[in-house]
Scaffold this motif. Structure first.
Motif, PDB file in Angstrom:
ATOM      1  N   GLU A   1      40.180  59.289  -1.915  1.00 31.67           N
ATOM      2  CA  GLU A   1      39.201  59.139  -0.825  1.00 31.67           C
ATOM      3  C   GLU A   1      39.762  59.810   0.431  1.00 31.67           C
ATOM      4  O   GLU A   1      40.980  59.706   0.693  1.00 31.67           O
ATOM      5  N   PRO A   2      38.946  60.460   1.240  1.00 30.19           N
ATOM      6  CA  PRO A   2      39.489  61.067   2.470  1.00 30.19           C
ATOM      7  C   PRO A   2      40.005  60.012   3.446  1.00 30.19           C
ATOM      8  O   PRO A   2      39.467  58.908   3.490  1.00 30.19           O
ATOM      9  N   ILE A   3      41.034  60.360   4.196  1.00 30.53           N
ATOM     10  CA  ILE A   3      41.426  59.521   5.325  1.00 30.53           C
ATOM     11  C   ILE A   3      40.846  60.149   6.593  1.00 30.53           C
ATOM     12  O   ILE A   3      40.547  61.352   6.623  1.00 30.53           O
ATOM     13  N   THR A   4      40.697  59.328   7.610  1.00 31.63           N
ATOM     14  CA  THR A   4      40.092  59.814   8.852  1.00 31.63           C
ATOM     15  C   THR A   4      41.142  59.870   9.949  1.00 31.63           C
ATOM     16  O   THR A   4      41.849  58.897  10.205  1.00 31.63           O
ATOM     17  N   VAL A   5      41.223  61.039  10.557  1.00 39.22           N
ATOM     18  CA  VAL A   5      42.196  61.273  11.623  1.00 39.22           C
ATOM     19  C   VAL A   5      41.427  61.636  12.887  1.00 39.22           C
ATOM     20  O   VAL A   5      40.678  62.613  12.908  1.00 39.22           O
ATOM     21  N   SER A   6      41.600  60.828  13.923  1.00 34.70           N
ATOM     22  CA  SER A   6      40.949  61.109  15.203  1.00 34.70           C
ATOM     23  C   SER A   6      41.962  61.739  16.147  1.00 34.70           C
ATOM     24  O   SER A   6      43.124  61.308  16.197  1.00 34.70           O
ATOM     25  N   ILE A   7      41.506  62.730  16.897  1.00 35.14           N
ATOM     26  CA  ILE A   7      42.421  63.445  17.800  1.00 35.14           C
ATOM     27  C   ILE A   7      41.735  63.647  19.140  1.00 35.14           C
ATOM     28  O   ILE A   7      40.672  64.280  19.209  1.00 35.14           O
ATOM     29  N   THR A   8      42.350  63.116  20.200  1.00 37.27           N
ATOM     30  CA  THR A   8      41.806  63.373  21.534  1.00 37.27           C
ATOM     31  C   THR A   8      42.480  64.608  22.127  1.00 37.27           C
ATOM     32  O   THR A   8      43.597  64.963  21.745  1.00 37.27           O
ATOM     33  N   GLY A   9      41.786  65.265  23.041  1.00 36.76           N
ATOM     34  CA  GLY A   9      42.342  66.493  23.623  1.00 36.76           C
ATOM     35  C   GLY A   9      42.388  67.606  22.591  1.00 36.76           C
ATOM     36  O   GLY A   9      43.227  68.510  22.651  1.00 36.76           O
TER      37      GLY A   9
ATOM     38  N   VAL B   1      50.668  67.110   6.707  1.00 36.57           N
ATOM     39  CA  VAL B   1      51.109  65.762   7.093  1.00 36.57           C
ATOM     40  C   VAL B   1      50.868  64.747   5.979  1.00 36.57           C
ATOM     41  O   VAL B   1      51.768  63.997   5.595  1.00 36.57           O
ATOM     42  N   PHE B   2      49.656  64.720   5.461  1.00 39.73           N
ATOM     43  CA  PHE B   2      49.291  63.646   4.541  1.00 39.73           C
ATOM     44  C   PHE B   2      49.368  64.071   3.074  1.00 39.73           C
ATOM     45  O   PHE B   2      49.062  63.289   2.184  1.00 39.73           O
ATOM     46  N   GLY B   3      49.759  65.283   2.835  1.00 33.86           N
ATOM     47  CA  GLY B   3      50.003  65.720   1.468  1.00 33.86           C
ATOM     48  C   GLY B   3      48.867  66.551   0.895  1.00 33.86           C
ATOM     49  O   GLY B   3      47.733  66.500   1.364  1.00 33.86           O
ATOM     50  N   GLU B   4      49.199  67.299  -0.129  1.00 35.38           N
ATOM     51  CA  GLU B   4      48.255  68.267  -0.681  1.00 35.38           C
ATOM     52  C   GLU B   4      47.224  67.657  -1.617  1.00 35.38           C
ATOM     53  O   GLU B   4      46.372  68.355  -2.157  1.00 35.38           O
ATOM     54  N   GLU B   5      47.323  66.323  -1.809  1.00 34.54           N
ATOM     55  CA  GLU B   5      46.339  65.631  -2.652  1.00 34.54           C
ATOM     56  C   GLU B   5      45.391  64.796  -1.795  1.00 34.54           C
ATOM     57  O   GLU B   5      44.573  64.065  -2.329  1.00 34.54           O
ATOM     58  N   GLN B   6      45.568  64.853  -0.473  1.00 39.15           N
ATOM     59  CA  GLN B   6      44.871  63.902   0.398  1.00 39.15           C
ATOM     60  C   GLN B   6      43.828  64.591   1.285  1.00 39.15           C
ATOM     61  O   GLN B   6      44.181  65.234   2.285  1.00 39.15           O
ATOM     62  N   PRO B   7      42.534  64.458   0.932  1.00 39.84           N
ATOM     63  CA  PRO B   7      41.509  65.030   1.815  1.00 39.84           C
ATOM     64  C   PRO B   7      41.473  64.313   3.164  1.00 39.84           C
ATOM     65  O   PRO B   7      41.829  63.129   3.254  1.00 39.84           O
TER      66      PRO B   7
ATOM     67  N   PRO C   1      40.669  73.543   1.570  1.00 35.62           N
ATOM     68  CA  PRO C   1      40.217  72.716   0.444  1.00 35.62           C
ATOM     69  C   PRO C   1      40.248  71.220   0.755  1.00 35.62           C
ATOM     70  O   PRO C   1      39.459  70.462   0.216  1.00 35.62           O
ATOM     71  N   LEU C   2      41.163  70.780   1.621  1.00 38.63           N
ATOM     72  CA  LEU C   2      41.320  69.341   1.868  1.00 38.63           C
ATOM     73  C   LEU C   2      40.476  68.826   3.027  1.00 38.63           C
ATOM     74  O   LEU C   2      40.433  67.635   3.266  1.00 38.63           O
ATOM     75  N   LEU C   3      39.842  69.723   3.749  1.00 42.51           N
ATOM     76  CA  LEU C   3      39.084  69.275   4.932  1.00 42.51           C
ATOM     77  C   LEU C   3      37.682  68.864   4.509  1.00 42.51           C
ATOM     78  O   LEU C   3      36.878  69.694   4.073  1.00 42.51           O
ATOM     79  N   ASN C   4      37.417  67.547   4.645  1.00 44.87           N
ATOM     80  CA  ASN C   4      36.171  66.999   4.121  1.00 44.87           C
ATOM     81  C   ASN C   4      35.041  67.051   5.134  1.00 44.87           C
ATOM     82  O   ASN C   4      33.919  67.406   4.810  1.00 44.87           O
ATOM     83  N   GLU C   5      35.369  66.686   6.395  1.00 43.20           N
ATOM     84  CA  GLU C   5      34.318  66.587   7.413  1.00 43.20           C
ATOM     85  C   GLU C   5      34.954  66.783   8.786  1.00 43.20           C
ATOM     86  O   GLU C   5      36.081  66.345   9.016  1.00 43.20           O
ATOM     87  N   VAL C   6      34.222  67.424   9.693  1.00 44.32           N
ATOM     88  CA  VAL C   6      34.709  67.569  11.069  1.00 44.32           C
ATOM     89  C   VAL C   6      33.607  67.095  12.010  1.00 44.32           C
ATOM     90  O   VAL C   6      32.457  67.520  11.887  1.00 44.32           O
TER      91      VAL C   6
END
Ligand code: NAX
Length: 329
Positions: A3-11, A29-35, A63-68
């Motif tokens: 399952e994808p993890i969600t990373v929030s970034i300000t700035g 950072v989160f590995g090549e198996e982690q969307p 390939p790992l970027l699920n949503e922006v």
């Protein structure tokens, strides 16, 4: 696929944002198996540039970027966040006192702490990079009701990496030969890079580098002033190295620390080493096999170190006192 993890970034449209987003999206950072889902937060004036950054992310076809998601709305930005990188803040301008800077940025971090509490995932962890990062993290932590204090971190890893490189260069070894380097205190010019406990190829640094005057003088000063030296040379503040250090921090927090070693990150003090509880202070940290972190106990603190640690912790107390109105009782 996980399952994808969600990373929030300000700035996210800033210098560090530009240097970090693509590497997170690539799996560094989160590995090549982690969307990953990226939720990018900016203020209104940053939105046009952020739009361009999002276009570039699309053009990488990671390939790992699920949503922006790109937004100025904090609840939308922190929605479901497993990790939040708080990078955006207001830079110090000519004539601005440190207290003014603390106040201006403090207000940003109250709102962000509250939004994290409302909207992030229950397992959220927060790394504050935007300066003054220790005190900004203190404010966010105290305004994020219901989020445990041990989820908040402020970045001193760039200082650790800088210190390791300085010691390696002096000793003529590779920086990976330098271990057990702790930055104590505040990410500021009072920070204390503790050479007394650091090792080179497993031997005390003080045995390998016998020039004590250099260690106590030029070494510490070079690390403390490195940010200013980069600005002088580059005409802009550290960005790629800061982004790299933020990613190193998260990698250290999510992976067990090699036996006997530690890393530096500012955490909420539990009173270890006589440091006042509740302050966000950099100290020696390890990640355990179960993924939780702990303060390494029993690191020797000699008189020289004690004086340096007390000075940087005193600065953090002053910063805390300057923003006390932003910290709910
Ligand atoms: P930039 O000025 O390039 O970018 C900052 C971005 O943040 C801008 O795009 C701005 O629009 C945005 N921003 C401002 N207020 C915001 C808010 N309330 N919500 C969302 N976004 C907001 O700065 P950059 O070089 O990327 O540096 C960012 C921060 O990192 C600064 O505070 C800087 O001092 C700090 N640093 C911290 C370091 C550390 O070791 N802890 C080292 C590097 C860096 O100096």
């Amino acid at each position: 696929m996980k399952e994808p993890i969600t990373v929030s970034i300000t700035g996210a449209a800033g210098q560090i944002g530009y240097a970090i987003l693509f590497r997170i999206a690539s799996g560094f950072v989160f590995g090549e198996e982690q969307p990953v889902n990226l939720r990018l937060i900016e203020i209104e004036p940053g939105l046009p540039a952020l739009k361009g950054v999002v276009m570039e992310l699309e053009d990488c076809a990671f390939p790992l970027l699920n949503e922006v998601v790109a937004t100025t709305d904090l609840d939308e930005g922190f929605k479901g966040a497993n990790w939040a990188f708080l990078i955006g803040s207001v830079p110090r301008k000519a004539g601005m006192e440190r207290a003014d800077l603390l106040g201006i940025n403090g207000k940003i971090f109250t709102g962000q702490g509250q939004a994290i509490a409302r909207s992030a995932s229950k397992d959220v962890r927060v790394l504050v990079v935007g300066n003054p990062c220790n005190t900004n993290a203190l404010i966010a932590m105290n305004n994020a009701e219901g989020v445990p204090n041990d989820r908040f971190f402020a970045m001193t890893r760039l200082d650790e990496n800088r210190a390791k490189s300085q010691l390696a260069a002096k000793a003529g070894v590779h920086n990976s030969d330098v271990t057990n380097l702790c930055i104590w205190g505040n990410h500021s010019a009072t920070q204390y890079p503790d050479f007394t406990n650091a090792k080179i190829k497993g031997r005390p640094v003080t045995e390998v580098i016998t020039d004590r005057d250099w260690l106590e003088g030029e070494f510490i000063k070079t690390v403390q002033q490195r940010g200013a030296a980069i600005i002088n040379a580059r005409g802009a503040s550290s960005a790629a190295s800061a982004a790299n250090a933020a990613m190193d921090t998260v990698k250290s927090l999510i992976n067990p620390t090699p036996e006997g070693d530690w890393y530096s990150v500012a955490v909420c003090s539990d009173g270890s080493y006589g440091i006042e509880k509740g302050l966000i202070v950099s100290m020696p940290i390890r990640t355990k096999d179960d993924g939780s972190w702990e303060v390494v106990q029993g690191v020797p603190v000699n008189d020289f170190s004690r004086e340096k640690i007390d000075a940087t912790v005193n600065e953090l107390k002053e910063e805390r006192d300057a923003v006390k109105d932003l910290i709910p009782a």
